[in-house]
Write a protein that holds these residues in place. Sequence first.
Motif, short mmCIF file in Angstrom:
data_model
loop_
_atom_site.label_atom_id
_atom_site.label_comp_id
_atom_site.label_asym_id
_atom_site.label_seq_id
_atom_site.Cartn_x
_atom_site.Cartn_y
_atom_site.Cartn_z
N SER A 353 0.54 2.64 2.50
CA SER A 353 -0.33 3.37 2.70
C SER A 353 -0.71 3.51 3.39
CB SER A 353 -0.63 3.26 0.67
OG SER A 353 -2.65 4.58 1.38
N PRO A 354 -1.14 5.08 4.01
CA PRO A 354 -1.22 5.08 5.17
C PRO A 354 -3.52 5.29 5.18
CG PRO A 354 -1.01 6.95 4.76
CD PRO A 354 -0.23 5.93 3.37
N ILE A 355 -3.82 4.89 3.79
CA ILE A 355 -5.23 5.21 3.28
C ILE A 355 -5.89 3.63 3.02
CG2 ILE A 355 -6.57 6.55 1.87
CD1 ILE A 355 -4.55 8.28 3.38
N THR A 356 -5.05 2.78 2.14
CA THR A 356 -5.63 1.84 2.04
C THR A 356 -5.14 1.07 2.85
OG1 THR A 356 -3.57 1.17 0.32
CG2 THR A 356 -5.32 2.77 -0.51
N GLY A 357 -3.78 1.27 3.49
CA GLY A 357 -2.87 -0.05 4.25
C GLY A 357 -2.27 -1.41 3.37
N THR A 358 -2.16 -0.35 2.01
CA THR A 358 -1.44 -1.12 1.18
C THR A 358 0.02 -1.11 1.42
OG1 THR A 358 -2.82 -0.46 -1.20
CG2 THR A 358 -1.05 -1.44 -1.55
N ARG A 359 0.69 -2.34 1.53
CA ARG A 359 2.10 -2.66 1.18
C ARG A 359 3.05 -2.84 -0.61
NH1 ARG A 359 4.92 -4.43 6.39
NH2 ARG A 359 6.79 -5.88 3.69
N PHE A 360 4.06 -1.22 0.11
CA PHE A 360 3.98 -1.35 -1.60
C PHE A 360 5.31 -1.86 -1.27
CE2 PHE A 360 2.80 2.70 -0.67
CZ PHE A 360 1.51 2.78 -2.08
N GLU A 361 5.37 -3.90 -2.00
CA GLU A 361 6.51 -4.78 -1.47
C GLU A 361 7.46 -4.13 -2.63
OE1 GLU A 361 6.86 -6.93 0.69
OE2 GLU A 361 5.13 -6.71 0.82
N ASN A 362 7.13 -3.53 -3.64
CA ASN A 362 8.44 -3.51 -4.49
C ASN A 362 9.13 -2.11 -3.95
OD1 ASN A 362 6.75 -1.52 -5.02
ND2 ASN A 362 7.10 -1.07 -7.10
N ALA A 363 9.24 -1.79 -2.76
CA ALA A 363 9.88 -0.54 -2.18
C ALA A 363 9.99 -0.81 -1.08
CB ALA A 363 9.37 0.53 -2.89
N LYS A 364 10.10 -2.04 -0.52
CA LYS A 364 10.92 -1.91 0.66
C LYS A 364 12.15 -2.01 1.02
CE LYS A 364 10.73 -6.91 0.07
NZ LYS A 364 9.77 -8.49 0.62
N GLY A 365 12.57 -1.39 0.35
CA GLY A 365 14.37 -2.24 0.75
C GLY A 365 14.72 -0.22 0.86
N SER A 366 14.67 0.47 -0.49
CA SER A 366 15.03 1.83 -0.38
C SER A 366 13.54 2.49 0.24
CB SER A 366 15.36 1.66 -1.61
OG SER A 366 13.95 2.19 -2.61
N LYS A 367 12.62 2.07 0.60
CA LYS A 367 11.44 3.02 0.81
C LYS A 367 11.24 4.08 0.22
CE LYS A 367 12.64 0.12 4.24
NZ LYS A 367 13.89 -0.93 4.71
N LEU A 368 11.46 3.58 -1.29
CA LEU A 368 11.14 5.16 -2.02
C LEU A 368 9.80 4.97 -2.64
CD1 LEU A 368 14.95 5.44 -3.27
CD2 LEU A 368 13.60 7.00 -2.10
N VAL A 369 8.65 4.92 -2.88
CA VAL A 369 7.37 4.72 -3.11
C VAL A 369 7.07 6.29 -4.66
CG1 VAL A 369 4.74 5.13 -3.70
CG2 VAL A 369 6.75 3.88 -1.32
N HIS A 370 6.56 5.38 -5.86
CA HIS A 370 6.09 6.31 -6.93
C HIS A 370 5.56 7.31 -6.72
CE1 HIS A 370 5.70 8.04 -10.99
NE2 HIS A 370 7.33 7.84 -11.04
N ILE A 371 4.72 8.46 -7.02
CA ILE A 371 3.01 8.58 -6.66
C ILE A 371 2.63 7.89 -7.47
CG2 ILE A 371 4.13 10.33 -8.27
CD1 ILE A 371 2.42 12.60 -5.96
#
Lengths: 536, 329
Positions: A353-371
């Motif tokens: 997340s460019p705003i919080t810096g949170t890495r979405f670990e659960n989406a690191k493979g497909s690079k698809l993040v749920h809103i």
Amino acid sequence: MPPKLPKPEELANVNYKPPKKWWQKGTAEIKEGFWCFGSRPKYLQAVDMPNPREWKPTDEDWKLPDNWREIFLEGMAERLQKYRSFHLFMDICVRCGACADKCHFYLGTGDPKNMPVLRAELLRSVYRKYFTPSGKLLGKIAGARELTPDVLKEIWTYAFQCTECRRCSVFCPYGIDTAEITIIARELLNLLGLNTDWIMGPVANSYRTGNHLGLEPHTIKSNIDFMLDDIETVTGIKVEPSFNRKGAEILFVTPSGDLFGEPGIYTCMGYLMLFHELGLDYTWSTMAAEGGNFGFFTSNDMAKKLAYKIYSEAKRLKVKWILGGECGHMWRVWNQYFDTWHGPADFLEAPVSPITGTRFENAKGSKLVHIAEFTSDLIRHKKLSLDPTRNDHLQVTFHDSCNTARGMGIFEEPRYIINNTCNHFYEMPENTIREKTFCCGSGSGLNAGENMEQRMRGGFPRANAVQYVKERHGVNMLANICAIDRATLKPLMDYWVPGVNVAGVHELLGNALIMKGEKERVIDLRGEPLPGKEGA
Amino acid sequence: MGALISFIAVIILTLLAYGGVKSANMQAIFGIVLPYAAIMTFLIGVSYRVIKWAKSPVPYRITTTCGQQKTLPWIKQNKIENPSDAMGVTVRMILEVLLFRSLFRNTRSELQDGKLLHGSSKWLWLGGIAFHAAFFTVLFRHLRLFTEPMLLPLHLVETLDGFMQIGAPRLLMSGVVLLGAAMFLLLRRFLIPQVRYISLPADYFPLFLIIGIAVTGIMMRYVTKTDIVSVKELTMGLISLKPKIHQGVGAIFYIHLFLVSVLFAYFPFSKLVHMTGVFLSPTRNLANNGREVRHINPWNYKVKARTYEEYEDEFREKMKSANIPVEKE
């Protein structure tokens, strides 16, 4: 003309007593209000699918190819070898009946063939006849049936009377998933050109224009422009999103239902306002302007073809990762199929997340993040100013969509957003939410007009649970994170529980979001006065 | 109808064994040949089924998620009902196989005055778990007939099984529970209209068979008091591949053994393969981590889909007039 819909009191009077006649002797009864029109030939031709012709499910002759039986059985043999799920689920059911009253279509119709076990047995009986020694040898005693035209019609009828919601698979002691069986049954039927117009139209549209509605690129832009005007009216802020812009950090993809018609557009306005407020470096793609995938309701092959554009547009536009909007089956596909089909997404970066810096670990493979993941993270990090009192006129409940519930498990994120944007939130009864949620009754391409009785019956258990919280807490808003829900729950509520509205979670967010430099808000995104501002 | 066919089939099997032993002196057939044949059919058949299933790949990660997914660090994941790693899957499978976790969720829906009520319903779970636990205890206890000296855990199980200390020989709970649970499962097929409607002969037959096995087994222990020493000589002979028939073992033993043989031989051709199938069920034995780790489909192939170039060629002018960037001017 669609058949006349009986009154709710009549429909609610469901008879669960099975008929005397044994089901294996039954023939397919194609009841008015329970079927969708057959696909027009032009749609099948557009995507090169077999047997395009004019046909109607109520016709005696379905105009099948001469060797239809061979096609069906060879298709079955092929899929038994390709899918362990299908192979296993044909073999291990013990008919314990635990699934029977878990299906919304069974609860709404009382038709025993809508018990998931029997829906599967329709195909299983054919499997036994042609693929097992006991069925070949003992025939009827082993529960085996010949594949006759009537049996085929019966399979068609009930494969399109299942929304692939997977509720039964939660309760099955062996995890037998009727969705797997229905998906394969529909694939086999598609080999014979037996699909519905309501599914094939969007498929053909999606292939050509990238979205189900057939919106061409300039129309997508002008539809969003209308929403921007409305946002300006409500907030005084001019939002300026970009389209097909190369080098943006994020590609945003949502179901096209959010681009057209109420209440989807209000959800879309919520996204637009949120991204503007964040100053998010993102772009829309006019080609990948559809996260939903009606191909999933025809065949694996078609679903994969329609999903292709997402990664290819992400690659062409050189974005870093992909953010996906509120949708049900889109997320089933994105969570369980997408990376397998079109990965590895090594041209993208692990989403942060460019705003919080949170890495979405659960989406690191497909690079698809749920809103909902993205937004709940923002709220948690206090990056948004929210005024939940703007939603004080709403008594909200939340409908977990089947696909995001049982094919993903996104339960807390949307609830967290609702709890931070609304002051009045009430859960429906425990056995009707989360993994036990009831389908809207119109998923998997059944949201047509001609099968309205089927839809209202299928949605009965859902509506009934909403009625419960309406009576107890005065609930008047049914929130959800699915575009099909937004389109189908409204007529369902109007029929069963009048007075309950339907909204995407990001519409609630859009209303509560305090934007920098906004004028005093007096109306909500629907143009209705905010609580306490009625005279303004 | 299905029940009647199955019932008659089990009666015929019983008479076959009785007649075979009593009037035709076919002890060798029923005591040696058929048990060997049955156990071979079972082993080969079940292996064949499992190999056949295993040969079909699992193309997609289609976990049925029954709890919160792995997501942001401050949201608590349900690691068992929605596992994201092998550990979670293992625990989920153990709960599924040993405790019938999914069936434990069972609810019953009732329509009252236009309102649907969904209440918890544990009877099927209870009946199911009692049946299976008793079946495996009984099966395990029978190892005493095949081991000399008797294995230590056998003593323990028998002591536990007979903890009620009723009668002589002491009443073993497992046999009674097995019979009771099988009767329960049978009765619900008769009495619940929906379950009766979906039941096939293949659902009644194994139940009647197992009831027959349990009844004959209980009779041997408590009523006819079958000569256990002779029986053990026969079973030890079978296991050591030096089979020998002993006179003095009554017909009822042969009926029991024959029904057991039929059950074993029938197993791989029937729904009973759910015993091994449950381990392979893709909705339960996969982690829900499709976005984190790529799942490979062995038959994956490239599709021909519409390309952006084709798309732009069709809409270029419209895109340009709407100020949407294009690749080719």
